[in-house]
Design a protein around this motif. Structure first.
Motif, PDB file in Angstrom:
ATOM      1  N   HIS A  90       6.703   2.295  -9.911  1.00 24.41           N
ATOM      2  CA  HIS A  90       6.658   2.723  -8.347  1.00 24.41           C
ATOM      3  C   HIS A  90       6.883   4.450  -8.377  1.00 24.41           C
ATOM      4  O   HIS A  90       6.433   4.892  -7.339  1.00 24.41           O
ATOM      5  N   ILE A 133       1.395  -5.225   1.791  1.00 28.43           N
ATOM      6  CA  ILE A 133       1.967  -4.313   0.723  1.00 28.43           C
ATOM      7  C   ILE A 133       3.162  -3.518   1.286  1.00 28.43           C
ATOM      8  O   ILE A 133       3.154  -2.855   2.099  1.00 28.43           O
ATOM      9  N   TYR A 134       4.388  -3.881   0.810  1.00 29.39           N
ATOM     10  CA  TYR A 134       5.477  -3.419   1.332  1.00 29.39           C
ATOM     11  C   TYR A 134       6.184  -2.322   0.464  1.00 29.39           C
ATOM     12  O   TYR A 134       7.370  -1.882   0.904  1.00 29.39           O
ATOM     13  N   CYS A 135       5.831  -2.335  -0.664  1.00 31.63           N
ATOM     14  CA  CYS A 135       6.389  -0.952  -1.470  1.00 31.63           C
ATOM     15  C   CYS A 135       5.359  -0.202  -2.264  1.00 31.63           C
ATOM     16  O   CYS A 135       4.530  -1.267  -3.130  1.00 31.63           O
ATOM     17  N   THR A 136       5.041   1.021  -2.047  1.00 29.36           N
ATOM     18  CA  THR A 136       4.055   1.437  -3.012  1.00 29.36           C
ATOM     19  C   THR A 136       4.856   2.767  -3.795  1.00 29.36           C
ATOM     20  O   THR A 136       5.461   2.430  -4.994  1.00 29.36           O
ATOM     21  N   ALA A 157       3.636  -6.603  -3.115  1.00 25.77           N
ATOM     22  CA  ALA A 157       3.141  -7.213  -1.859  1.00 25.77           C
ATOM     23  C   ALA A 157       3.583  -8.634  -1.864  1.00 25.77           C
ATOM     24  O   ALA A 157       3.959  -9.462  -2.693  1.00 25.77           O
ATOM     25  N   SER A 168       8.100   4.000   0.060  1.00 25.45           N
ATOM     26  CA  SER A 168       7.009   3.992   1.028  1.00 25.45           C
ATOM     27  C   SER A 168       6.124   2.849   0.942  1.00 25.45           C
ATOM     28  O   SER A 168       6.259   2.108  -0.302  1.00 25.45           O
ATOM     29  N   ARG A 169       5.591   2.218   2.096  1.00 26.92           N
ATOM     30  CA  ARG A 169       4.555   1.240   1.948  1.00 26.92           C
ATOM     31  C   ARG A 169       3.119   1.884   2.308  1.00 26.92           C
ATOM     32  O   ARG A 169       2.415   0.934   2.693  1.00 26.92           O
ATOM     33  N   TRP A 182       2.465  -1.569  -6.897  1.00 22.66           N
ATOM     34  CA  TRP A 182       2.986  -1.799  -5.444  1.00 22.66           C
ATOM     35  C   TRP A 182       3.619  -3.077  -5.622  1.00 22.66           C
ATOM     36  O   TRP A 182       3.210  -3.986  -6.684  1.00 22.66           O
TER      37      TRP A 182
END
Lengths: 260, 184
Positions: B97, B34-37, B105, B3-4, B103
């Motif tokens: 993660h 922020i490309y990955c949470t 970014a 998810s992002r 996250w």
């Protein structure tokens, strides 16, 4: 003993930013108290340290202060070595700091020169290994059981196999490898001896240039003189980015300070 | 798929992510993507499996089971064979993660992500400082392996080593990352 307890908050602040320092902090708690640390966060680590006796706290801070200094020094040295700190940076720092950087750069040998030094010393290492082997055979005869299997690979280790008994002739055999009467006994030995003058001249050339650099650097000149034409050289992209970086970081800091 | 969405982070991390984005925008003037949470356990398992042999996967599963994380070993098995290049060292549960506590970014310079640290050191350092200011850990500060995009709430590279088994289970169930019956 130097009282370092007051430095604990600073050390914890550093440990909270660098996971390795945090881990070292936990290890040091174990080393000081004998019990493993239970801390999983810097705050917990700080609480844990503050619960120690003053002597233990002081010991912890003493060990950790050295670790933090080492980390900082490593990072600074890395920045100098990879060229992030160049003449455009050093021209902006104090003369004292620039001189330190210059000395650091001059005393750092490139890895190739380090390897060449080891290469030149290779035969002497062989002699030392042989002496160690003989000492161990003479003093620790029970090692036989491990030595025998090792020696069964004689075709790999050649003259470096372990002696079964004290053998005064091994050193001569080693010497023949590199310097027999008609030259080195083996092709590898010949290649080695042929290469030595070249390698030694490179090392001496490098060391000579370094000495010249030191001599120039030790003169009482301005930092830009020490490091060579800072003002005249064009501003590098890296230096520009680095100096911009300092500003941007301070922008972020002041933004957060205002926010508080 | 990871998810992002900032809402997928734990509330504390979500709030801090917004603050870091705001700081980058207002103090320095760049957007932070922020490309990955949150990365679900299954996704982590796929990434872990895709560059490893059956032997390595089995060894990891045995290791996890021995430490009482059978359900994590089951996740690795359940995703089936995966193929691709090596992208991670972390098995399911071994990345922050997976708990929504980290996250990744990247600074957007002129509308484009600038992935190379040395090309935009100033902006990356500003991002790192913002992460530090909110009290999180920036992986750009790590000495062993620097991962400039990565920021996490807690210290330590491996949650399974940082948190106890009960804490792990509680975190995964509370955040609905794993069904309680899978743990039982």
């Amino acid at each position: 003993m130097l009282q370092l307890i007051s430095a604990i908050p600073t050390i914890i602040a550093a440990a909270s930013k660098v996971s390795e320092l945090f881990k070292k902090g936990r290890d040091t708690v174990k080393a000081v108290t004998g019990d493993p640390s239970q801390a999983s966060t810097p705050e917990e680590l700080q609480t844990e340290v503050q619960q120690l006796s003053p002597e233990q706290q002081n010991r912890w801070a003493e060990v950790m202060a050295k670790e933090v200094d080492k980390y900082t020094a490593q990072n600074e040295r890395l920045a100098v070595e990879i060229g992030l700190v160049d003449a455009n940076i050093t021209s902006r720092v104090s003369e004292d700091a620039a001189s330190k950087i210059a000395i650091m750069r001059m005393t750092t040998r490139p890895w190739s020169v380090r390897c060449m030094v080891l290469y030149v010393l290779f035969p002497f290492f062989l002699v030392i290994i042989d002496m160690l082997q003989h000492l161990m055979i003479a003093w620790l005869p029970f090692l036989d059981r491990w030595i025998d299997p090792f020696n069964s690979f004689e075709y790999v280790f050649g003259v470096m196999k372990w002696p079964e008994k004290i053998n005064a002739g091994t050193l001569e055999k080693l010497a023949v490898l590199f310097a027999g009467k008609g030259g080195p006994a083996t092709f590898a030995g010949q290649l080695y001896m042929e290469s030595i003058p070249w390698v030694v001249s490179i090392i001496l050339g490098y060391m000579g240039l370094r000495e010249v650099g030191k001599w120039r650097g030790s003169a009482d000149k301005a930092p830009e003189g020490v490091l060579g034409g800072a003002k005249s050289s064009p501003v590098s992209v890296v230096a520009q980015t680095l100096s911009e970086g300092v500003n941007l970081v301070s922008n972020v800091r002041s933004w957060f300070n205002k926010k508080k | 798929m990871a998810s992002r969405d900032l809402k997928d982070l734990v509330p504390e991390a979500g709030e801090k992510a917004l603050l870091v984005q705001q700081a980058c925008k207002e103090a320095v003037g760049f957007d932070l993507l922020i490309y990955c949470t949150l990365r679900p356990l299954e996704e982590q398992a796929r990434l872990y499996r895709q560059s490893r042999s059956r032997k390595e996967i089995d060894a990891k599963m045995v290791k996890l089971s021995r430490r009482g994380f059978d359900y994590l070993a089951n996740v690795i098995e359940s995703v089936g064979p995966c193929y691709g290049r090596h992208v991670t060292n972390a098995a399911p549960g071994e990345s922050w993660h997976n708990y929504g506590e980290a996250w990744d970014a990247v600074p957007l310079i002129g509308g484009k992500p600038e992935w190379n640290y040395l090309h935009a050191k100033a902006f990356w350092d500003a991002y790192g400082e913002a992460v530090r200011q909110v009290g999180m850990n920036w992986a750009g500060d790590w000495t062993g392996f620097r991962e400039y995009p990565h920021a996490q709430l807690k210290t330590g590279g491996n949650p399974l080593k940082t948190m106890g088994p009960e804490e792990i289970e509680l975190a995964l169930v509370e955040r609905k990352l794993i069904a309680p019956e899978m743990i039982a």
